[in-house]
Design an enzyme around this catalytic site. Structure first.
Site, short mmCIF file in Angstrom:
data_model
loop_
_atom_site.label_atom_id
_atom_site.label_comp_id
_atom_site.label_asym_id
_atom_site.label_seq_id
_atom_site.Cartn_x
_atom_site.Cartn_y
_atom_site.Cartn_z
N ASP A 83 60.12 27.28 105.55
CA ASP A 83 59.69 26.18 104.69
C ASP A 83 60.69 25.98 103.56
OD1 ASP A 83 57.40 25.94 106.20
OD2 ASP A 83 56.17 27.12 104.82
N LYS A 84 60.73 24.78 103.03
CA LYS A 84 61.65 24.45 101.94
C LYS A 84 61.58 25.48 100.81
CE LYS A 84 62.57 20.93 98.40
NZ LYS A 84 62.18 19.61 97.85
#
Length: 342
Positions: A149-150
Protein backbone atom coordinates in the site's frame (compact mmCIF):
# COMPACT_ATOMS: atom_id res chain seq x y z
CA UNK A 1 -31.73 12.43 -23.08
CA UNK A 2 -29.83 12.11 -26.36
CA UNK A 3 -26.18 13.14 -26.24
CA UNK A 4 -26.81 15.81 -23.60
CA UNK A 5 -23.29 17.21 -23.66
CA UNK A 6 -22.22 20.06 -25.86
CA UNK A 7 -18.53 20.58 -26.50
CA UNK A 8 -17.72 24.10 -25.28
CA UNK A 9 -13.96 23.71 -25.77
CA UNK A 10 -11.63 20.77 -26.28
CA UNK A 11 -11.56 20.13 -22.52
CA UNK A 12 -14.96 21.39 -21.37
CA UNK A 13 -18.43 19.92 -21.60
CA UNK A 14 -21.76 21.60 -20.87
CA UNK A 15 -24.88 19.71 -19.83
CA UNK A 16 -28.44 20.74 -19.05
CA UNK A 17 -30.23 18.29 -16.74
CA UNK A 18 -33.49 16.84 -18.05
CA UNK A 19 -36.86 16.83 -16.34
CA UNK A 20 -36.21 13.50 -14.66
CA UNK A 21 -32.76 14.43 -13.32
CA UNK A 22 -32.18 13.57 -9.65
CA UNK A 23 -29.66 12.15 -7.20
CA UNK A 24 -26.13 13.09 -6.17
CA UNK A 25 -23.99 15.22 -8.44
CA UNK A 26 -21.12 12.73 -8.65
CA UNK A 27 -23.41 9.81 -9.50
CA UNK A 28 -25.36 11.86 -12.05
CA UNK A 29 -22.25 13.04 -13.89
CA UNK A 30 -20.69 9.56 -13.84
CA UNK A 31 -23.78 8.14 -15.55
CA UNK A 32 -24.02 11.08 -17.96
CA UNK A 33 -20.38 10.60 -19.01
CA UNK A 34 -21.19 6.95 -19.81
CA UNK A 35 -18.27 5.50 -17.89
CA UNK A 36 -15.64 7.78 -19.42
CA UNK A 37 -14.47 8.47 -15.86
CA UNK A 38 -14.96 6.48 -12.66
CA UNK A 39 -17.15 7.89 -9.91
CA UNK A 40 -14.05 8.44 -7.78
CA UNK A 41 -12.47 10.46 -10.57
CA UNK A 42 -15.62 12.55 -11.02
CA UNK A 43 -15.75 13.09 -7.27
CA UNK A 44 -12.14 14.30 -7.33
CA UNK A 45 -12.88 16.72 -10.19
CA UNK A 46 -15.78 18.18 -8.22
CA UNK A 47 -13.67 18.58 -5.09
CA UNK A 48 -10.95 20.26 -7.20
CA UNK A 49 -13.44 22.88 -8.41
CA UNK A 50 -13.59 21.61 -11.99
CA UNK A 51 -17.42 21.51 -12.03
CA UNK A 52 -19.82 24.47 -12.07
CA UNK A 53 -23.59 24.37 -11.55
CA UNK A 54 -25.60 27.24 -13.01
CA UNK A 55 -22.44 29.28 -13.39
CA UNK A 56 -21.16 28.76 -9.84
CA UNK A 57 -18.31 26.38 -8.90
CA UNK A 58 -19.28 23.55 -6.56
CA UNK A 59 -17.09 21.24 -4.52
CA UNK A 60 -19.70 19.01 -2.89
CA UNK A 61 -19.99 15.63 -4.68
CA UNK A 62 -23.23 14.88 -2.80
CA UNK A 63 -25.00 18.06 -3.96
CA UNK A 64 -28.50 17.20 -5.19
CA UNK A 65 -29.19 17.57 -8.90
CA UNK A 66 -32.30 19.50 -9.94
CA UNK A 67 -34.12 19.44 -13.33
CA UNK A 68 -32.86 22.24 -15.53
CA UNK A 69 -29.48 22.60 -13.80
CA UNK A 70 -26.70 23.57 -16.18
CA UNK A 71 -23.34 21.91 -15.57
CA UNK A 72 -19.92 22.88 -16.91
CA UNK A 73 -17.18 20.29 -16.50
CA UNK A 74 -13.51 21.05 -17.12
CA UNK A 75 -12.05 17.71 -18.16
CA UNK A 76 -8.40 16.75 -17.63
CA UNK A 77 -6.03 16.30 -20.54
CA UNK A 78 -5.75 12.66 -21.66
CA UNK A 79 -3.08 10.86 -19.66
CA UNK A 80 -0.14 9.20 -21.34
CA UNK A 81 -0.76 5.48 -20.72
CA UNK A 82 2.93 4.66 -20.74
CA UNK A 83 4.79 5.76 -17.59
CA UNK A 84 8.02 7.71 -17.99
CA UNK A 85 11.20 7.50 -15.99
CA UNK A 86 11.62 9.97 -13.14
CA UNK A 87 14.72 10.62 -11.05
CA UNK A 88 13.25 9.52 -7.72
CA UNK A 89 15.78 8.17 -5.18
CA UNK A 90 15.59 4.43 -4.45
CA UNK A 91 16.83 2.60 -1.36
CA UNK A 92 18.35 -0.41 -3.15
CA UNK A 93 19.18 -3.42 -0.97
CA UNK A 94 20.38 -5.72 -3.79
CA UNK A 95 20.50 -5.73 -7.58
CA UNK A 96 21.64 -8.03 -10.37
CA UNK A 97 20.69 -8.68 -13.99
CA UNK A 98 17.47 -10.51 -12.99
CA UNK A 99 15.99 -8.46 -10.20
CA UNK A 100 16.20 -5.50 -7.86
CA UNK A 101 15.34 -5.55 -4.16
CA UNK A 102 14.54 -2.25 -2.47
CA UNK A 103 12.96 -0.70 0.58
CA UNK A 104 9.90 1.32 -0.39
CA UNK A 105 9.25 4.37 1.80
CA UNK A 106 5.79 5.21 3.11
CA UNK A 107 3.98 7.67 0.85
CA UNK A 108 5.26 6.20 -2.43
CA UNK A 109 2.65 4.62 -4.73
CA UNK A 110 3.88 1.44 -6.42
CA UNK A 111 2.45 1.85 -9.92
CA UNK A 112 0.59 4.56 -11.87
CA UNK A 113 -3.18 4.77 -11.59
CA UNK A 114 -6.05 7.21 -11.20
CA UNK A 115 -4.77 10.28 -9.38
CA UNK A 116 -1.17 8.99 -9.33
CA UNK A 117 0.10 9.01 -12.91
CA UNK A 118 3.57 10.26 -11.93
CA UNK A 119 5.86 10.09 -8.93
CA UNK A 120 5.44 6.33 -8.46
CA UNK A 121 7.87 3.51 -7.79
CA UNK A 122 7.44 2.40 -11.40
CA UNK A 123 8.54 5.85 -12.63
CA UNK A 124 11.61 5.60 -10.39
CA UNK A 125 12.41 2.07 -11.58
CA UNK A 126 12.16 3.01 -15.27
CA UNK A 127 14.69 5.80 -14.66
CA UNK A 128 16.97 3.52 -12.63
CA UNK A 129 16.82 0.41 -14.84
CA UNK A 130 16.33 1.97 -18.26
CA UNK A 131 14.82 0.01 -21.15
CA UNK A 132 15.38 -3.38 -19.48
CA UNK A 133 11.98 -3.08 -17.76
CA UNK A 134 10.06 -2.35 -20.95
CA UNK A 135 6.88 -4.42 -21.21
CA UNK A 136 7.74 -6.88 -18.42
CA UNK A 137 4.46 -7.67 -16.69
CA UNK A 138 2.52 -4.98 -18.56
CA UNK A 139 3.11 -1.43 -19.69
CA UNK A 140 1.82 0.27 -16.54
CA UNK A 141 3.33 -2.20 -14.07
CA UNK A 142 6.69 -3.18 -15.56
CA UNK A 143 8.56 -5.66 -13.38
CA UNK A 144 6.03 -5.53 -10.53
CA UNK A 145 5.26 -8.96 -9.03
CA UNK A 146 3.76 -7.80 -5.71
CA UNK A 147 2.88 -4.50 -4.11
CA UNK A 148 2.64 -2.60 -0.84
CA UNK A 149 0.00 0.00 0.00
CA UNK A 150 1.05 3.61 -0.55
CA UNK A 151 1.48 4.27 3.17
CA UNK A 152 3.11 0.92 3.98
CA UNK A 153 6.91 0.85 3.98
CA UNK A 154 9.20 -2.10 3.46
CA UNK A 155 11.01 -4.64 1.30
CA UNK A 156 9.94 -5.31 -2.29
CA UNK A 157 11.43 -7.29 -5.17
CA UNK A 158 11.05 -6.26 -8.83
CA UNK A 159 11.83 -8.41 -11.88
CA UNK A 160 14.12 -7.11 -14.63
CA UNK A 161 13.35 -9.66 -17.35
CA UNK A 162 10.45 -11.87 -18.43
CA UNK A 163 11.88 -15.12 -17.06
CA UNK A 164 12.47 -13.57 -13.63
CA UNK A 165 8.99 -12.04 -13.69
CA UNK A 166 7.34 -15.41 -14.37
CA UNK A 167 9.40 -17.20 -11.73
CA UNK A 168 8.80 -14.60 -9.02
CA UNK A 169 5.10 -14.25 -9.89
CA UNK A 170 4.66 -17.99 -9.52
CA UNK A 171 6.27 -17.87 -6.07
CA UNK A 172 3.96 -15.11 -4.88
CA UNK A 173 0.93 -16.91 -6.32
CA UNK A 174 1.96 -20.02 -4.38
CA UNK A 175 2.29 -17.95 -1.17
CA UNK A 176 5.33 -19.96 -0.10
CA UNK A 177 3.39 -23.20 0.33
CA UNK A 178 5.90 -25.21 -1.73
CA UNK A 179 8.95 -22.94 -1.73
CA UNK A 180 11.00 -20.57 0.42
CA UNK A 181 8.88 -17.45 -0.20
CA UNK A 182 8.12 -15.70 3.08
CA UNK A 183 6.88 -12.21 3.94
CA UNK A 184 6.91 -10.74 7.43
CA UNK A 185 5.59 -7.43 8.71
CA UNK A 186 5.78 -5.41 11.91
CA UNK A 187 2.73 -3.41 12.95
CA UNK A 188 1.84 -1.24 15.95
CA UNK A 189 -1.75 -1.89 17.00
CA UNK A 190 -4.16 -0.60 19.62
CA UNK A 191 -4.50 -2.86 22.64
CA UNK A 192 -3.14 -6.38 22.95
CA UNK A 193 -4.67 -9.46 21.36
CA UNK A 194 -5.99 -11.84 24.00
CA UNK A 195 -3.89 -14.61 22.48
CA UNK A 196 -0.26 -13.52 22.20
CA UNK A 197 0.18 -15.79 19.20
CA UNK A 198 -2.48 -16.90 16.78
CA UNK A 199 -3.91 -17.22 13.28
CA UNK A 200 -6.65 -15.14 11.72
CA UNK A 201 -8.49 -17.13 9.04
CA UNK A 202 -11.18 -14.81 7.67
CA UNK A 203 -12.11 -14.37 3.96
CA UNK A 204 -11.90 -10.86 2.53
CA UNK A 205 -13.91 -9.07 -0.16
CA UNK A 206 -14.91 -5.59 -1.26
CA UNK A 207 -16.53 -3.32 1.30
CA UNK A 208 -18.88 -1.35 -0.94
CA UNK A 209 -16.28 0.67 -2.86
CA UNK A 210 -13.37 0.11 -5.20
CA UNK A 211 -10.58 0.02 -2.63
CA UNK A 212 -11.81 -0.78 0.88
CA UNK A 213 -11.98 -4.40 2.05
CA UNK A 214 -13.95 -6.24 4.73
CA UNK A 215 -14.24 -9.70 6.25
CA UNK A 216 -16.89 -11.67 4.34
CA UNK A 217 -18.88 -14.86 4.75
CA UNK A 218 -17.25 -17.79 2.96
CA UNK A 219 -20.24 -18.11 0.64
CA UNK A 220 -20.12 -14.45 -0.47
CA UNK A 221 -19.58 -13.99 -4.20
CA UNK A 222 -16.35 -12.03 -3.80
CA UNK A 223 -14.96 -13.77 -0.69
CA UNK A 224 -11.32 -14.80 -1.07
CA UNK A 225 -9.31 -16.89 1.36
CA UNK A 226 -7.15 -14.76 3.68
CA UNK A 227 -4.90 -16.13 6.43
CA UNK A 228 -2.61 -14.09 8.70
CA UNK A 229 -0.33 -15.54 11.41
CA UNK A 230 0.57 -13.03 14.14
CA UNK A 231 2.62 -12.85 17.32
CA UNK A 232 2.84 -10.07 19.91
CA UNK A 233 6.50 -9.09 20.25
CA UNK A 234 6.23 -6.06 22.56
CA UNK A 235 3.55 -4.53 24.78
CA UNK A 236 3.21 -0.90 25.89
CA UNK A 237 1.61 0.67 28.97
CA UNK A 238 0.60 -2.73 30.29
CA UNK A 239 -1.97 -2.84 33.10
CA UNK A 240 -2.19 -5.23 36.10
CA UNK A 241 -4.93 -7.21 34.38
CA UNK A 242 -2.57 -8.04 31.51
CA UNK A 243 -4.12 -5.70 28.96
CA UNK A 244 -2.05 -3.07 27.16
CA UNK A 245 -2.85 0.23 25.48
CA UNK A 246 -0.77 -0.76 22.44
CA UNK A 247 1.43 -3.55 21.09
CA UNK A 248 3.90 -4.31 18.34
CA UNK A 249 3.00 -7.47 16.46
CA UNK A 250 4.80 -9.52 13.84
CA UNK A 251 2.68 -10.90 11.00
CA UNK A 252 3.47 -13.63 8.49
CA UNK A 253 1.15 -13.88 5.49
CA UNK A 254 -0.14 -17.19 4.19
CA UNK A 255 -2.15 -15.29 1.57
CA UNK A 256 -1.63 -11.83 0.10
CA UNK A 257 -4.94 -9.97 -0.14
CA UNK A 258 -5.38 -6.21 -0.42
CA UNK A 259 -5.20 -4.59 3.04
CA UNK A 260 -5.07 -8.07 4.61
CA UNK A 261 -3.20 -7.27 7.83
CA UNK A 262 -5.07 -3.99 8.32
CA UNK A 263 -8.50 -5.62 7.97
CA UNK A 264 -7.66 -8.73 9.95
CA UNK A 265 -6.28 -6.83 12.94
CA UNK A 266 -9.29 -4.51 12.95
CA UNK A 267 -11.52 -7.59 12.72
CA UNK A 268 -10.17 -8.95 16.02
CA UNK A 269 -10.48 -5.54 17.69
CA UNK A 270 -6.88 -4.31 17.37
CA UNK A 271 -6.57 -1.96 14.37
CA UNK A 272 -3.25 -0.44 13.40
CA UNK A 273 -2.38 2.89 14.96
CA UNK A 274 -2.79 5.67 12.38
CA UNK A 275 -4.92 3.60 9.99
CA UNK A 276 -7.37 6.09 8.41
CA UNK A 277 -9.60 3.41 6.89
CA UNK A 278 -9.89 0.67 9.48
CA UNK A 279 -8.79 2.35 12.72
CA UNK A 280 -10.57 5.70 12.69
CA UNK A 281 -12.97 4.67 15.48
CA UNK A 282 -9.98 4.13 17.81
CA UNK A 283 -8.49 7.63 17.48
CA UNK A 284 -9.81 8.67 20.88
CA UNK A 285 -7.70 5.91 22.46
CA UNK A 286 -4.81 8.38 22.25
CA UNK A 287 -6.44 10.33 25.10
CA UNK A 288 -5.52 7.46 27.43
CA UNK A 289 -1.81 7.87 26.70
CA UNK A 290 0.68 10.04 28.60
CA UNK A 291 0.93 13.50 27.03
CA UNK A 292 4.21 12.97 25.13
CA UNK A 293 3.06 9.66 23.63
CA UNK A 294 -0.36 11.14 22.88
CA UNK A 295 1.25 13.91 20.81
CA UNK A 296 3.31 11.46 18.75
CA UNK A 297 0.32 9.18 18.12
CA UNK A 298 -1.94 12.07 17.09
CA UNK A 299 0.69 13.20 14.58
CA UNK A 300 1.11 9.72 13.09
CA UNK A 301 -1.02 9.88 9.94
CA UNK A 302 -0.44 6.51 8.26
CA UNK A 303 -1.04 2.90 9.18
CA UNK A 304 1.85 1.75 11.38
CA UNK A 305 2.87 -1.10 9.11
CA UNK A 306 6.31 -2.08 7.81
CA UNK A 307 7.22 -5.07 5.61
CA UNK A 308 10.51 -5.76 7.36
CA UNK A 309 11.39 -9.15 5.80
CA UNK A 310 11.15 -10.79 2.39
CA UNK A 311 12.55 -14.18 1.38
CA UNK A 312 12.32 -15.87 -2.01
CA UNK A 313 14.12 -18.19 -4.42
CA UNK A 314 16.38 -16.48 -6.93
CA UNK A 315 14.89 -17.12 -10.40
CA UNK A 316 18.25 -18.00 -12.01
CA UNK A 317 20.47 -19.48 -9.30
CA UNK A 318 17.82 -21.16 -7.13
CA UNK A 319 19.48 -19.62 -4.08
CA UNK A 320 17.25 -18.60 -1.16
CA UNK A 321 17.51 -14.82 -0.88
CA UNK A 322 16.71 -13.21 2.48
CA UNK A 323 16.35 -9.46 3.06
CA UNK A 324 15.39 -7.32 6.02
CA UNK A 325 14.81 -3.57 6.30
CA UNK A 326 15.10 -1.68 9.60
CA UNK A 327 12.09 0.06 11.09
CA UNK A 328 11.54 3.43 9.38
CA UNK A 329 12.18 6.55 11.43
CA UNK A 330 8.53 7.46 11.96
CA UNK A 331 7.56 4.04 13.31
CA UNK A 332 10.71 3.88 15.43
CA UNK A 333 9.75 7.24 16.96
CA UNK A 334 6.21 5.99 17.56
CA UNK A 335 7.49 2.89 19.38
CA UNK A 336 9.97 4.96 21.43
CA UNK A 337 7.15 7.29 22.51
CA UNK A 338 5.00 4.35 23.61
CA UNK A 339 7.92 2.80 25.50
CA UNK A 340 8.78 6.08 27.25
CA UNK A 341 5.19 6.42 28.45
CA UNK A 342 5.55 3.43 30.72
Amino acid sequence: MNDPFKQATANRKVLTAGEDAAGRLDSFLTDALSGEFSRNRIKALIEQGAVSVNGKPVNEPKKKVQPGDVFEIDLPEPEDPEPKGENIPLDVLYEDSDLIVLCKPAGLVVHPGAGNWTGTLVNALIHHCGSSLSGIGGVKRPGIVHRLDKETSGVMVVAKNDAAHRHLSDQFADHGRTGPLERAYRAVVWGRPRQLKGTIDAPLGRAGDRTKRAVKREDSDDAREAITHYEVVERYLEKPDGTSLASTIECHLETGRTHQIRVHMAHIGHPLIGDPEYGAAFRTKANLLPEAAKTVVNQFHRQALHAFMLQFEHPSTGETMHFEAPMPADMAALIDALRSGE
